[in-house]
Scaffold this active site. Sequence first.
Site, PDB file in Angstrom:
ATOM      1  N   SER A   1       2.782   4.658   1.138  1.00 38.32           N
ATOM      2  CA  SER A   1       2.735   5.135   1.983  1.00 38.32           C
ATOM      3  C   SER A   1       2.231   6.003   3.216  1.00 38.32           C
ATOM      4  O   SER A   1       1.632   6.565   3.039  1.00 38.32           O
ATOM      5  CB  SER A   1       4.561   5.987   1.904  1.00 38.32           C
ATOM      6  OG  SER A   1       4.957   7.045   3.077  1.00 38.32           O
ATOM      7  N   GLY A   2       2.609   5.908   4.331  1.00 37.80           N
ATOM      8  CA  GLY A   2       1.800   6.636   4.933  1.00 37.80           C
ATOM      9  C   GLY A   2       0.190   5.625   5.313  1.00 37.80           C
ATOM     10  O   GLY A   2      -0.489   5.954   6.036  1.00 37.80           O
ATOM     11  N   SER A   3      -0.441   4.530   4.480  1.00 37.73           N
ATOM     12  CA  SER A   3      -1.005   4.197   4.647  1.00 37.73           C
ATOM     13  C   SER A   3      -1.628   2.456   6.191  1.00 37.73           C
ATOM     14  O   SER A   3      -2.846   2.355   6.529  1.00 37.73           O
ATOM     15  CB  SER A   3      -1.339   2.656   3.373  1.00 37.73           C
ATOM     16  OG  SER A   3      -0.605   1.318   3.210  1.00 37.73           O
ATOM     17  N   GLY A   4      -0.362   2.191   6.761  1.00 38.85           N
ATOM     18  CA  GLY A   4      -0.456   1.760   8.354  1.00 38.85           C
ATOM     19  C   GLY A   4       0.352   0.262   7.517  1.00 38.85           C
ATOM     20  O   GLY A   4      -0.368  -0.179   8.759  1.00 38.85           O
ATOM     21  N   LYS A   5       0.903  -0.091   7.215  1.00 37.78           N
ATOM     22  CA  LYS A   5       1.532  -0.587   6.515  1.00 37.78           C
ATOM     23  C   LYS A   5       2.284  -1.807   7.550  1.00 37.78           C
ATOM     24  O   LYS A   5       2.288  -2.893   8.256  1.00 37.78           O
ATOM     25  CB  LYS A   5       2.684  -1.170   5.505  1.00 37.78           C
ATOM     26  CG  LYS A   5       1.432  -1.056   4.344  1.00 37.78           C
ATOM     27  CD  LYS A   5       2.986  -0.561   2.962  1.00 37.78           C
ATOM     28  CE  LYS A   5       3.873   0.001   3.417  1.00 37.78           C
ATOM     29  NZ  LYS A   5       3.313   1.318   2.961  1.00 37.78           N
ATOM     30  N   SER A   6       2.985  -0.968   8.513  1.00 36.27           N
ATOM     31  CA  SER A   6       4.013  -1.130   9.551  1.00 36.27           C
ATOM     32  C   SER A   6       3.262  -1.190  10.747  1.00 36.27           C
ATOM     33  O   SER A   6       3.797  -2.214  11.500  1.00 36.27           O
ATOM     34  CB  SER A   6       5.565   0.031   9.499  1.00 36.27           C
ATOM     35  OG  SER A   6       5.751   0.139   8.506  1.00 36.27           O
TER      36      SER A   6
ATOM     37  N   GLY B   1       0.690  -1.229  -0.078  1.00 34.77           N
ATOM     38  CA  GLY B   1      -0.286  -0.172   0.122  1.00 34.77           C
ATOM     39  C   GLY B   1       0.951   1.410  -0.466  1.00 34.77           C
ATOM     40  O   GLY B   1       1.991   0.989  -0.282  1.00 34.77           O
TER      41      GLY B   1
ATOM     42  N   SER C   1       6.914  -2.338  -2.424  1.00 31.80           N
ATOM     43  CA  SER C   1       6.136  -2.787  -3.181  1.00 31.80           C
ATOM     44  C   SER C   1       4.497  -2.689  -4.799  1.00 31.80           C
ATOM     45  O   SER C   1       4.138  -2.928  -4.711  1.00 31.80           O
ATOM     46  CB  SER C   1       5.887  -4.260  -3.270  1.00 31.80           C
ATOM     47  OG  SER C   1       4.474  -4.619  -1.648  1.00 31.80           O
TER      48      SER C   1
END
Length: 212
Positions: A47-52, A45, A116
Amino acid sequence: MQVMENLVRTTVGMSTNIVWHECSIGKLERQNLLMQKGCVIWITGFSGSGKSTLASMLNRQLHCRGHVSYVLDGDNLRHGLNKDLSFKAEDRAENICRVAKLFADAGVICTASLISPYRRDRDACRALVPDSMFIEVFMDVPLKVCEERDPKGLYKLARAGKIKGFTGIDDPYEPPMDCEIVIQLKDGKYQTPKAMAEQVVTYLEENGYLKA
């Protein structure tokens, strides 16, 4: 020491005269020992979408349930294993494909948190991991919301021209066409990290990745 004459030597990429050695412990044996099915949970997703955030909470929930898991975060990889790679398309592909198969084969539940942005690279990674052990999680959060959030200040730098090739600004993001899990906003708001992680854990339970 006597050299076996029937060894099969092969050439792979730049490596010549290499021999495949079978492990004395098979994948199923490792999975039975760990009481889980090794897999790669691929979170993609903007950057800033909450992946980490999702990866961290999921890792914590799995650990608390007694499962062995590990998080491969895109930024963390670039501090070590992939520090020699740029953000060019060809290097992003290498960044993705170096890490997936070994973790799943070892029986570990590996969560990869990476933008990705290209389908072909995610599909190549899926093809690398056998036996339906690749689980793609799409953080379906609109670019506008991610840019407003901008937790690392990267969108601001990209808009100012200080970062080139930034996904969503001057480089494309190709959303998954048929992923296993979609994480969406609810009523226009972020779900809690716990709720997002529970959605993934439920999928793992229902599809036999977690054993009682």
